[in-house]
Design an enzyme around this catalytic site. Structure first.
Site, short mmCIF file in Angstrom:
data_model
loop_
_atom_site.label_atom_id
_atom_site.label_comp_id
_atom_site.label_asym_id
_atom_site.label_seq_id
_atom_site.Cartn_x
_atom_site.Cartn_y
_atom_site.Cartn_z
N HIS A 90 -0.40 -1.36 -7.26
CA HIS A 90 -1.18 -1.06 -6.06
C HIS A 90 -2.66 -1.09 -6.39
O HIS A 90 -3.19 -0.18 -7.02
CB HIS A 90 -0.77 0.30 -5.49
CG HIS A 90 -1.58 0.68 -4.29
ND1 HIS A 90 -2.06 1.94 -4.07
CD2 HIS A 90 -2.01 -0.07 -3.24
CE1 HIS A 90 -2.74 1.96 -2.94
NE2 HIS A 90 -2.73 0.76 -2.42
N GLU A 127 -2.52 1.29 -9.45
CA GLU A 127 -1.36 2.15 -9.70
C GLU A 127 -0.17 1.28 -10.07
O GLU A 127 0.12 0.30 -9.37
CB GLU A 127 -1.06 2.99 -8.46
CG GLU A 127 -2.13 4.03 -8.20
CD GLU A 127 -1.99 4.72 -6.85
OE1 GLU A 127 -1.58 5.88 -6.82
OE2 GLU A 127 -2.30 4.07 -5.82
N ASN A 139 -2.96 7.53 -2.51
CA ASN A 139 -2.91 7.74 -1.05
C ASN A 139 -2.34 9.10 -0.69
O ASN A 139 -2.65 9.63 0.38
CB ASN A 139 -2.14 6.61 -0.36
CG ASN A 139 -3.08 5.47 0.00
OD1 ASN A 139 -4.22 5.71 0.38
ND2 ASN A 139 -2.62 4.24 -0.13
N SER A 195 0.83 -1.21 0.00
CA SER A 195 0.00 0.00 0.00
C SER A 195 0.86 1.26 0.00
O SER A 195 0.54 2.23 -0.67
CB SER A 195 -0.88 0.08 1.25
OG SER A 195 -1.62 -1.07 1.41
N1 LIG Z 1 -6.36 -4.37 2.73
C1 LIG Z 1 -6.31 -3.30 1.91
O1 LIG Z 1 -7.22 -2.47 1.84
C2 LIG Z 1 -5.13 -3.14 0.99
C3 LIG Z 1 -5.24 -2.29 -0.12
C4 LIG Z 1 -4.15 -2.17 -1.01
C5 LIG Z 1 -2.99 -2.88 -0.74
N2 LIG Z 1 -2.89 -3.67 0.37
C6 LIG Z 1 -1.64 -4.40 0.58
O2 LIG Z 1 -1.79 -5.73 0.11
C7 LIG Z 1 -0.99 -6.60 0.90
C8 LIG Z 1 -1.87 -7.69 1.49
O3 LIG Z 1 -2.85 -7.08 2.31
P1 LIG Z 1 -4.16 -7.86 2.76
O4 LIG Z 1 -5.08 -6.84 3.31
O5 LIG Z 1 -4.61 -8.79 1.68
O6 LIG Z 1 -3.57 -8.75 3.99
P2 LIG Z 1 -4.13 -10.12 4.56
O7 LIG Z 1 -3.59 -10.22 5.95
O8 LIG Z 1 -5.60 -10.24 4.36
O9 LIG Z 1 -3.42 -11.22 3.65
C9 LIG Z 1 -2.06 -11.48 3.66
C10 LIG Z 1 -1.88 -12.96 3.35
O10 LIG Z 1 -0.48 -13.21 3.16
C11 LIG Z 1 -0.23 -14.50 3.69
N3 LIG Z 1 1.20 -14.66 3.89
C12 LIG Z 1 1.98 -14.19 4.90
N4 LIG Z 1 3.27 -14.54 4.69
C13 LIG Z 1 3.30 -15.22 3.51
C14 LIG Z 1 4.34 -15.83 2.75
N5 LIG Z 1 5.61 -15.80 3.16
N6 LIG Z 1 4.00 -16.44 1.60
C15 LIG Z 1 2.71 -16.48 1.18
N7 LIG Z 1 1.70 -15.92 1.86
C16 LIG Z 1 1.99 -15.31 3.01
C17 LIG Z 1 -1.07 -14.54 4.97
O11 LIG Z 1 -1.24 -15.87 5.42
C18 LIG Z 1 -2.35 -13.89 4.48
O12 LIG Z 1 -3.26 -14.83 3.95
C19 LIG Z 1 -0.28 -5.72 1.95
O13 LIG Z 1 0.97 -5.35 1.47
C20 LIG Z 1 -1.22 -4.53 2.03
O14 LIG Z 1 -0.59 -3.36 2.50
C21 LIG Z 1 -3.95 -3.83 1.21
#
Ligand SMILES: NC(=O)c1ccc[n+]([C@@H]2O[C@H](COP(=O)([O-])OP(=O)(O)OC[C@H]3O[C@@H](n4cnc5c(N)ncnc54)[C@H](O)[C@@H]3O)[C@@H](O)[C@H]2O)c1
Length: 298
Positions: free
Chosen positions: A133, A145, A184, A112
């Protein structure tokens, strides 16, 4: 022509949604996660989303959960990482992905806010590494993005922009790897002033949100700020800025008001109190309102 094969690393909130978008667009998508429960439920979550949206449910047959990272990325043309927001983890993961992925595969992080440059700096072939992104939920918010670093090749950017456009997304090229990218930065410039208005007693939190929703929020989806500036005239915009900018919030760090909320345990939905108080019913109603609005404007 066969569609590029996609690998998604991380099957959480974002990862399963990204996999869904690519599968619906006809790509074969391998997906992996270190937590078995998250991987095992990925297809069911995608199927439920597709059903809810009235999309072709058979798309889920193109999603392949794979426990092993190497197997997941080995044949992919495009690898997107969506694991936890943890710099050390992402750096380790990309180093490992690079040992398994094809030499010509594009490698993308869905971070993010973390600098893509820092995530990718240890790679041997940094010219194919970039940021993509997505916004939550990935299957309802159009923007992706596409962030290049100083090393990213124009070919990798081009391939990525075309891939996401063809999958129905709205890709935006971020030419410099700056914190917050574009979306953002804009969003939090607005939040800074919103918090400042409350901090200085100009209005309460409900009023800030009401003003935005009842005024320029109505137009924002169809009228960007720079289109708007042209519409009213750059001369008028300049005159407004001369009057208003000296008075609006310009502090470089977070607001003390926000810091106090956090210190007092007023963490928003998760503690039931933040800028405002939230019952579980109000929280559910707000989430549902946002989701239904995004569904309608898809
Ligand atoms: N949630 C949002 O609104 C949002 C929006 C844009 C970007 N992001 C970004 O996207 C990314 C994921 O966010 P999210 O909200 O989906 O998180 P989340 O916690 O829902 O999912 C993350 C997943 O990664 C898995 N994981 C952890 N270590 C791992 C590894 N070594 N190999 C494979 N899988 C692994 C976890 O088990 C989990 O299922 C982050 O970098 C976050 O900042 C999130």
């Amino acid at each position: 022509m066969t569609k590029p094969r996609i690998a998604v690393v991380g099957a959480g909130l974002m990862g399963h949604g990204i996999a869904q978008v690519f599968a619906l667009a006809g790509h074969d998508v391998a997906i992996t996660d270190t937590v078995a429960a998250n991987l095992d439920t990925a297809k069911a979550r995608i199927a439920a989303n597709l059903r809810d949206l009235g999309d072709d449910e058979s798309a889920v047959s193109r999603v392949w959960p794979v426990a092993d990272l190497g197997e997941c990325v080995r044949n992919a043309d495009f690898v997107v990482e969506a694991v936890l927001e943890d710099m050390a983890l992402k750096r380790r993961l990309f180093a490992e992905i690079e040992t398994h992925a094809r030499r010509d595969a594009v490698l993308a992080s869905n971070t993010s806010v973390m600098p893509i440059t820092e995530i990718m700096q240890g790679l041997r072939h940094r010219e194919r590494a970039l940021g993509t992104h997505w916004w939550n939920p990935p299957f309802l918010v159009p923007l992706v993005e596409v962030i290049g670093t100083q090393w990213t090749s124009s070919e990798a950017i081009d391939v990525t922009m075309k891939l996401h456009a063809a999958a129905g997304k709205t890709p935006a090229h971020v030419k410099k790897d700056v914190p917050g990218f574009i979306g953002n930065r804009l969003q939090h410039a607005l939040w800074r002033e919103a918090i400042s208005l409350v901090e200085h007693g100009i209005c309460d939190a409900e009023t800030v949100d009401a003003v935005i929703k009842a005024a320029f929020g109505r137009r924002l989806a169809v009228l960007g700020p720079l289109e708007n500036a042209d519409l009213v005239g750059t001369d008028l915009t300049l005159a407004i800025h001369r009057t208003v900018l000296p008075d609006i919030e310009a502090r470089r760090g977070p607001s003390p008001y926000l810091e106090r909320l956090v210190a007092d345990g007023k963490l928003g939905f998760k503690s039931g109190r933040g800028f405002r108080n939230w019952t579980p019913e109000q929280q559910a109603a707000l989430r549902s309102r946002v989701f239904e609005h995004l569904k309608k404007s898809r």
